[in-house]
Structures are given as C-alpha cells and as structure tokens.
Design an enzyme around this catalytic site. Structure first.
Site, PDB file in Angstrom:
ATOM      1  N   GLY A  49       0.783  -1.227   0.000  1.00 53.73           N
ATOM      2  CA  GLY A  49       0.000   0.000   0.000  1.00 53.73           C
ATOM      3  C   GLY A  49       0.813   1.274   0.000  1.00 53.73           C
ATOM      4  O   GLY A  49       0.259   2.367  -0.078  1.00 53.73           O
ATOM      5  N   HIS A  79      17.091   9.453  -7.867  1.00 54.72           N
ATOM      6  CA  HIS A  79      18.068  10.493  -7.529  1.00 54.72           C
ATOM      7  C   HIS A  79      17.438  11.861  -7.270  1.00 54.72           C
ATOM      8  O   HIS A  79      18.060  12.702  -6.632  1.00 54.72           O
ATOM      9  CB  HIS A  79      19.135  10.597  -8.633  1.00 54.72           C
ATOM     10  N   ASP A 164      25.125   7.446 -11.512  1.00 54.74           N
ATOM     11  CA  ASP A 164      24.897   6.282 -12.363  1.00 54.74           C
ATOM     12  C   ASP A 164      25.611   6.542 -13.683  1.00 54.74           C
ATOM     13  O   ASP A 164      25.486   7.625 -14.250  1.00 54.74           O
ATOM     14  CB  ASP A 164      23.402   6.096 -12.632  1.00 54.74           C
ATOM     15  N   ASP A 196      29.030   3.866  -8.536  1.00 52.30           N
ATOM     16  CA  ASP A 196      27.834   3.074  -8.893  1.00 52.30           C
ATOM     17  C   ASP A 196      28.156   1.573  -8.910  1.00 52.30           C
ATOM     18  O   ASP A 196      29.110   1.150  -9.542  1.00 52.30           O
ATOM     19  CB  ASP A 196      27.407   3.529 -10.304  1.00 52.30           C
ATOM     20  N   HIS A 366      16.947  -3.625 -25.857  1.00 55.06           N
ATOM     21  CA  HIS A 366      17.260  -2.847 -24.657  1.00 55.06           C
ATOM     22  C   HIS A 366      18.728  -3.018 -24.296  1.00 55.06           C
ATOM     23  O   HIS A 366      19.305  -4.073 -24.488  1.00 55.06           O
ATOM     24  CB  HIS A 366      16.399  -3.324 -23.486  1.00 55.06           C
ATOM     25  N   GLY A 369      21.785   0.982 -18.589  1.00 50.77           N
ATOM     26  CA  GLY A 369      22.417   2.288 -18.461  1.00 50.77           C
ATOM     27  C   GLY A 369      23.564   2.285 -17.466  1.00 50.77           C
ATOM     28  O   GLY A 369      24.147   3.342 -17.194  1.00 50.77           O
ATOM     29  N   HIS A 370      23.875   1.117 -16.921  1.00 54.50           N
ATOM     30  CA  HIS A 370      24.905   1.048 -15.872  1.00 54.50           C
ATOM     31  C   HIS A 370      26.146   0.284 -16.352  1.00 54.50           C
ATOM     32  O   HIS A 370      26.049  -0.647 -17.149  1.00 54.50           O
ATOM     33  CB  HIS A 370      24.338   0.358 -14.628  1.00 54.50           C
ATOM     34  N   HIS A 392      25.188   2.744  -4.344  1.00 49.90           N
ATOM     35  CA  HIS A 392      24.113   2.401  -5.284  1.00 49.90           C
ATOM     36  C   HIS A 392      24.003   0.908  -5.506  1.00 49.90           C
ATOM     37  O   HIS A 392      24.482   0.377  -6.510  1.00 49.90           O
ATOM     38  CB  HIS A 392      24.291   3.076  -6.645  1.00 49.90           C
TER      39      HIS A 392
END
Lengths: 559, 559
Positions: A49, A79, A164, A196, A366, A369-370, A392
């Site tokens: 919830g 962030h 990142d 990161d 895909h 991004g890291h 992170h």
C-alpha cells in the site's frame, strides 16, 4: 591543485546503500554541508500500500544552517524523487544540468513549490563553489541525457561521485563520457571514489545505446505491422532513436502515457531531442494511415497497472485496440520485483494475437544504463583512488564491488562498505568510520508521510495473510450482563460456505468467554478483550489452521 | 502397432497451461479416462495468505466412474502435489516409478491416507493397459531422478506427453533419456505431441548436471572454509554430487531441513543414492571437525522464510551460526517471483561475513532441469508428430513453443495452444477444438480449501493496501438515540502520530451522521451503515488520499 589538507571531510550516506534507490549522500566539511542527490525507492512485498519511500533527513534538519545546497547527478526518480520533500523542510539551492532541472521543475510545479525554490542550472565542466566545497560537474553516459559525475573538492581532500554511469563509446548525442577528465583527476590524486555498483554482477562491457536503434531499424525493415514500443519516458535517447527509425521508414509516431508526453515535451523544448516536422500525430488520426505507417511510443514497460500499455494489453485502452497486426516491443529489462507483472502483460498481449519482443538473447531491444564489470575496472584504473566507497546497490552489490576493487590491487582496509547513516571521515590521518547519524526511511502513502515502520505495515501484512475477525459486544456499564451481541464480522478470512458456520460458533464461544469473565467479576475492558482474543484465536487456529487478526470491541451502556 | 482408428480421443488440460505449475491433463477415450499428473501451483502477489493452489476437478467428479487411474511423470510438487486432494474425491490407482511413489507415499502418510490408496509401481519401459488405454513409461532426464515421458496409446490414436525433461548426455546415473524409443515412436507414427515448454525462451542446449559436480570439486579444492550448499531436496542427483565431492575432499556432511532429510532418507532407502559409510554426521558433532572438513546441505535455496538457510542467514538457527569462515552456495535459480527473497537472503549472508556463490555467468553452481530450444527441436524432430500441443508454461511460453514448431516446418493449423478446460479432440477427421469443460482453481489455506476466488482474496488485497477502519456504535432498539460510541478502531491505516487525531475526527463525524439518520427516522441497520461508510470513506480519502476498508458495526440494546 596542491593539497593543504586540514580539517575533516565526513561522508554520510543517508540512503542508496542498502537496496536499489533512495540515493542521497551527505558531505560535511567544517561548517558546510552539501547533499548529493535525493531520491525515492519503491514499495516492496513487505510494504503493501505504500506509494514510495523517502530518506529520513532528520540529521540534516538538526544542522540545517550548515546545508549549502543539493547537487544532482541526473534526473531519475531514485536520484531526484524526494527533493520536494527535502526542500519543504530545508529550502536550499539545487544545482543540476538543464534536462535534470527541467524534470525536477515539473515535479516542483506538481507540488506547488516552483516559486519558492532556487534552481541553478550548470553545465558539464562547470564548478560551483560554496563555503568549503568546490563541486565540478563531469559528463557521463547513462540511460538519461545530461548525466554527470561530481568531483567534490574540499580542504580535507577530494571525492568523486560517479553517479549512475556507463561508458558508451558510440553515444546517441556524440558525447562519450569525459574519460580524459577522470584520468586527470586520477593523476592529480583522488582521495575517495564513490562508485555506482548496480551492474557489478554483470561480466564484460555494457552495450552501446546505439545497438537498440540498429535493431529497431531491422524490425521496421522486416515488418508490415504497427509497432508499439514501451520504454522509460526518461530515456530520451531511446525515444529519439525510435522516432528517427520511424522517420526513416515512413512511419508516423503516436505518443501515449502522461509521463511520456511530459518528458518528450520537456526534452524537445530544452533541445535534447529533435523531432522531425510533422512526424507526430494524434492517436485519433491513426485511422488515416496503414498499420505499417505507425509507431506508438508508450509507458508501461514494467507492466505497471493502469499504464497505457497495461490498458492496451487488457483491452481497456479507449483508443488503441491491439490485435494480430501489432508488434509490441518491451524496450526495457525488468526492475527486480516486476518480473511477474511483465510476464502477465506479455501473456495478455499474446492472447490478443500481438507479436511481442522482449529483451532476450536474440533481441537487442534494450541495453542497460549502468557500467558492467570491465567498465567499473576502467573507472577504478583511471581515477586511482586512495579510498573506495561502493554505493548504489543492494548490500551484495557493494560486497561484489569491493571484491572487484581488491582484484585490481586495492587494500581491503582502504575500502568502506557503507551502511545507511555511517559517518566515514577523511582526515590527515586517513579514512575511518566514526559512528552514525540518525537515519531511516519515511513512507509516503497518499497524502501523508511518516514513520509507518513497525506498526502499520506489520498490521497490513498480517491483514493480507488471513484477514480480520471482529467481535463486538455491548455490556452494561456495571459489567453485570451482555446487552447486545457478541457479533462476529470477518473480512478476508473464511471461504465461501465456511463463513456462516464459523461465525455462529465464534458468537457462541465469545458469549461463553464473556459470561465467564462477568461471573468472575472482571470489570476492565482490557482483561476481557485479551481473554476474547486468546480464546477466539486459539479456536480459529484449531479449526482452520489460519491466524487472522482478531479484534475484540467492547462497548458499554449505563442502564 | 497397426492403427485401426475409430472413436475419439479427447485431451483436456485442467491446469499447467496458463502459468508454471498445477500440471494435470485428462485423456478421455470412449468410456475410459486417465489423468496425467496432478500438481499444485504457488500463491502469487494477488493471492495473499494462500498456501498453494490446486486444480478444480469437478469435471472428473461428474464422470467419476470412467476414471481409470492417475499416471505420474515425476515426483515434483507441480506434478504430484494435488494428488491427495484428488484421491480424497476420486480414489483410483496411481501409477508411477519407484522414487516418485516414494515421495508421494510420504505425502499420503501426512494426510493419513496411505492405507486407502492404491499405488502401483512401474519401471521405465513398462506398459500399463487399462480399458481403451495403454500407457508406456519412457525414461527421460530431469532435475529429479526416475522421471518419465508417457506414450499413451488408444484406438483413436496415440499421444506422447514428454513430462518435464532435458537431454542430459552425461547424466549422473548413467542413463541418458531413451532417445531411441522416442525415434521409434516417431517412425511408427505419432499423432499428438504434448511437450514441456518451460525453457523455450533459452537458446542453445541446457548444460549437463555433471558440470555442477565438477564445479563443486573445484570449490572444495580451493577453499578451507566450511561449505553450506542450498538446493532443492528433490534433486537427488545434485545432492549425490555434493556428497561425492565432499567424500573426495574428506569432508563430513550435515543434512539440515525437514524436506531434505525426508528425501535423502527415501532416496537412499529406495536405491537412488549411495551414501558412503560414516560420511553423514549430526549437526551437534560438527564441533569435532575443522571448518574445511564440513559440508552442510540445506533447504532454503529460494529464500523461503523459516527454511533452514533463512534461519542461518538471519542468525536464528539454533545450531548453525555463519561467519567469515563459511562459503554458502545457492545451487538453484530463482523461481519467478522469488528474486527479491533470494536477494535479501544473500545480503544477510554477506552481512554475516560469509562468502556467497550464486548461479551467475562465472559460477556453475546450478543447471536447469528443462530442455532449451535445441533440445526441444530434437524432441520434435525425433517424434515427428502430426499434431502438437505445447504444455507446461506461461501463455507466452506456449506461443514461443508454437513458433519453434513452425520454424521446424509444422503447419500452424496442426498446433493447438491449449487453455485450461479446452477439449481438444482427435478423431479420424483430424484434430479439433470442441468446447470446454468446467475448470478453475481451488485455494488451499490452512486446513480449508475451496473457492476464495472473488471475495476473500479481494478483501485481503484491499486490507493490505490501506488497512481497515472499524466504526462501532450501540443504539437503543427503537432507534431514538446513541447509547454508546461511536468508537473508531483502525489497523494498518494511520501513521504514528496521525492516528489519534483522525480517530477523534472520525468519531465526531460518525456521531453527526448517525444523529442525522436518527433524526430522519431511518431505522434499519443497512441504511445507517451505508451512510456511515460513505461519509467516513469520503472524509478519509479527502484527508489522507487513502482508501481503507471501512466497516460500520451497529449494535442495539432494548431499554
């Protein structure tokens, strides 16, 4: 810069080091504090919830006058998402690059706070000086444009926060992250690297964003279906590639999903996207084109209930009906915890006859991004830090990142696995852990937010397991007799057919227990309630092997 | 066998075709029915508090006299877990291989049913004839020993059910699946193939179980830590390899976790495991050995709360305390939905200083038990079916498996994507879908089971989202005045600090609403309750943006 080290630099993570999200790190030097990022994390199985979770900043509230500003690495929710809550309590300037500020600005407008906040635009390469701090923004690649690492320079030493990042050698905007500057910082001498850790478990090198565009072109070349692509709205380079490929193959583009529309508007207004004249059409105009002339860009790539893609999959989208002439591309990978939602939405799309491409071994729809392990190694080699703090990630990611640093020759004593609230202090005598500051999380649920930690969430979990059984009774105020009830009401507890019978039994048992209490002369509510709770719980468990929450309610009436 | 095709064969999946688990397929020919497998599936996010889910067999109950027996492919829960519930309603003989029966027998003993059930042991190669059916058991490889495919021969044609399988060319027990027999069936002519689809999204060939043993030996050669290995108890070949490697490196073995002990006992008693004399020790005797002389085999590889590994990770295991001299191996891959649990347990183990090896790109600590795409292609090529029904998987897996069959040259018209309850009929005129039979799921929760579908589970979900607010009031039986209350009690709803204030407000508001009702002369409970519910819900949403379940309770007392 020659270093005349004096005083101390305290580095205090208030989030982002025990799970994905909620990134915020405090840097304190003398009478000055700066904060790097201030993000949210999402609800989990054990926090039902909850809308989202924000960091507890009471430590900073206790020394508010020292806080000089918030410095943001990039515009992702983990962030920047908690910045409105931060600024409501501590209103300081926010420093960030243009796209990041654009996204933050929308957020502040939603909170009716835009006018009272100070947003300061910086560009990669800029240095902001404030008190004991000089903060340099350095361009990095990531799945959102305009991302930066921060080089934080103080009299006590310097620290580099990567934010990142990945190393994209063929980025969409032509700007590979500023490797030369990282090397320079390394040569000049870096005290602490905060890096990161998200993808530390992935071997090799993360692929370039560019391969997604190439793959999309191959799809468009090969299909005569309508193409629906779901991706994160904030990935403006991904969206740009989808639009470019569509333009190349003569497809018009429909944008759907509120956040997708918002980001594309902001990004193109701020110059981060180029949208060919006339390519965007309204959803209502799709009927004027053939299926192979249309691309739909949508939100919902995580299977989020009520997102545009979700509504299409379940046939609830008012304007877009999917069928066998549709090719759906899920241009994303599952955020941990969303696997099942994405599986469900994929099933539903297939049931409608649509073709579905997921991110798998054969479809380059895909890229992450890291930085993967080899990129992380490059970062360590370039910056040659004396001390290292992995940030992170889940605890396991921080540990794996420590192991990686050790493989590169770093001494374990120079590596600090941070926990939320740790004070890690850099001084002329080296780096040490020095106690803790108050820390924690606040849950945002509807209009309220605060400490649901122990009580409320446990109650919700318990309610969801076996439901609730409520026993109400009215006694006379002298505790002589039952005036009404006991009456049993349950929710989420008994099976169809089972409920009526057990309710009767519970009414009878409760009556017995209460009569016995009255006979014995008990005349306080709490004793009687506890007797009812005990007997009823025991009986229910014996009969059903279930443990619902049992709530006795006693009312009294003066006769 | 010459085929004199007459009559019809109906194939009816009552589970296993819309999600992982709950496998059960009905074969009906003339006056005879046989059932293949009868498994459970597990609770999901939207079925809180449920222990597990079983198939609805009311269709079979309606023609009970036709049912000849249950034929089991192998002893995993998703294939045998619901058999006790089945036999309680339809008591027919169960045919299976020895280890499968051994595991089932334990289950029947737990249900106090062993004496009333007929278990018939068969071996791979055996054919069981009953009425219109002849069922041949054919050896396959899988992550549990003694697994079989079933070749079902009827006057209307023949069908092959692969069960769960992989093609292991270097299996632990030396018995590669009976490829020759599958080829023979293909040459003789196979009408329908029903094939496992679990791993259809994986490219290539699933690795042999043997590589896990080799990797474990490499670990044991290189470490002087105590080794704790968590795996599925039913994977007796995996456990055998752990024991063999331990023996080779002079380690004693401790077994922990109830199901692990049960299965190892059964498997070694039945001859499926060979345990070197003296290698097993009690947990209490560990202190007599060095850390590098001990291997612990445990349950809990899915992060299951209260499993032995879970208790070790959270420091709650009475006898086994983990620290930096421990190496924990998670010899499994996450079942979809368990990713977060496994991540949490990994974090906890690392926090205790233990080293943790997961199934990842560099650690061969686990292999799948299901055929990847190239193996599936081999199955199709060997058996050359005229018709194909993909089973065992999410809808998306069945679709991907259809696409694979089409790649191999099969006509889409000969492929049937089954849904639960479909009747797929094979007759001299070919294969057709012919309507549906009653079907569904039953939820098992504690001692009860039945139809929680709509009501109870929705109530639990709602309770878990925003909790419950209960408003109690006692009126006089003439509906003239409030005698006691209203009193508001909430659970799982309001934040610390917030609760008291809002409770006061709700009491006041409820009193107003009730007074107004009494003034207007309303004198039935349901009208007053509905007014209270409406006003209170509205007020709460306005104040908090939350929607707890609101339960008004009215009692009355005759004055």
């Amino acid at each position: 810069m020659a270093k005349a080290k004096k005083s101390k630099l305290k580095i205090i993570p208030l989030g982002g080091v025990d799970g994905i999200g909620r990134n915020i790190t405090v840097f304190e030097c003398g009478e000055d504090i700066i904060v790097v990022d201030c993000g949210i994390s999402f609800a989990e199985v054990d926090t039902p919830g909850i809308d989202f979770v924000i960091p507890d900043i009471s430590y900073l509230e206790g020394c508010m006058e020292k806080v000089r500003g918030i410095f943001i690495t990039h515009g992702h929710e983990d962030h920047i998402g908690a910045i409105p809550f931060f600024l409501k309590r501590i209103n300081v300037p926010v420093y960030a690059t243009r796209l990041t500020l654009g996204i933050l600005e929308n957020k502040l407008i939603e909170h009716n706070m835009r006018d009272v906040c100070e947003l300061v635009e910086v560009a990669a390469g800029d240095v902001v000086e404030d008190g004991n701090f000089a903060v340099e923004f350095i361009h990095v690649n990531h799945s959102i444009a305009d991302s930066c690492a921060l080089h934080i320079y103080t009299p006590a030493g310097n620290a580099l926060v990567t934010g990142d990042f990945k190393i994209d050698l063929t980025p969409i905007d032509g700007e590979t992250m500023d490797l030369a500057r990282f090397a320079e910082i390394g040569s000049e001498g870096l005290d602490v690297l905060l890096c990161d850790s998200t993808n530390v478990e992935r071997v090799g090198f993360t692929q370039s964003e560019k391969i997604v565009g190439a793959f999309l072109e191959r799809i468009m070349f090969n299909t005569d279906k309508r193409i629906i692509i779901a991706t994160f709205s904030s990935n403006v380079h991904r969206v740009q590639q989808i639009i470019d490929a569509s333009a190349k193959f003569g497809r018009k583009v429909v944008i759907t999903g509120r956040s997708m529309l918002n980001v594309i508007n902001a990004a193109s207004r701020l110059g981060y996207m180029t949208i060919p004249e006339g390519i965007l059409i309204e959803v209502g105009d799709m009927k004027r084109y053939n299926m192979d002339q249309i691309t739909i860009i949508t939100t919902g790539s995580q299977g989020e209930p009520m997102s545009a893609l979700y509504r299409m999959a379940y046939g609830e989208h008012a304007q877009i009906k999917l069928g066998k002439d549709d090719l759906v591309v899920l241009s994303s990978s599952p955020i941990p915890g969303n696997e099942k939602l994405i599986c469900n939405i994929t099933n539903e799309l297939l049931k409608r006859g649509a073709t579905v491409l997921n991110d798998d071994a054969v479809s380059d729809v895909h890229v992450s991004g890291h930085a993967s392990r080899e990129e992380l190694k490059i970062m360590h080699r370039l910056t040659q830090p004396e001390y290292f703090i992995p940030i992170h990630g889940e605890y396991k990611h921080l540990i794996r990142h420590m192991e990686l640093a050790k493989e590169l020759g770093m001494d374990e004593e120079n590596i600090f696995i941070p926990e939320q609230g740790h004070i890690i202090e850099l001084s002329p005598s080296g780096m040490k852990k020095r106690g803790n500051v108050p820390n924690g999380v606040l849950y945002v649920d509807g209009a309220g937010f605060g400490d649901l930690g122990s009580g409320v969430l446990k109650e919700r979990m318990k309610l969801s397991e076996d439901g609730v059984v409520i026993i109400t009774v009215t006694l006379d105020s002298e505790f002589n007799s039952i005036l009404s009830g006991p009456e049993t009401i349950s929710r989420g507890f008994a099976y169809v057919g089972e409920a009526e019978e057990i309710t009767e039994q519970l009414n009878g048992l409760a009556a017995e227990v209460i009569e016995k209490c009255l006979d014995k002369g008990y005349c306080d509510f709490s004793t009687i309630k506890s007797k009812i709770r005990g007997e009823i719980s025991g009986f229910i468990f014996k009969q059903t092997k279930r443990r619902p929450m049992v709530i006795p309610i006693i009312m009294s009436v003066a006769l």
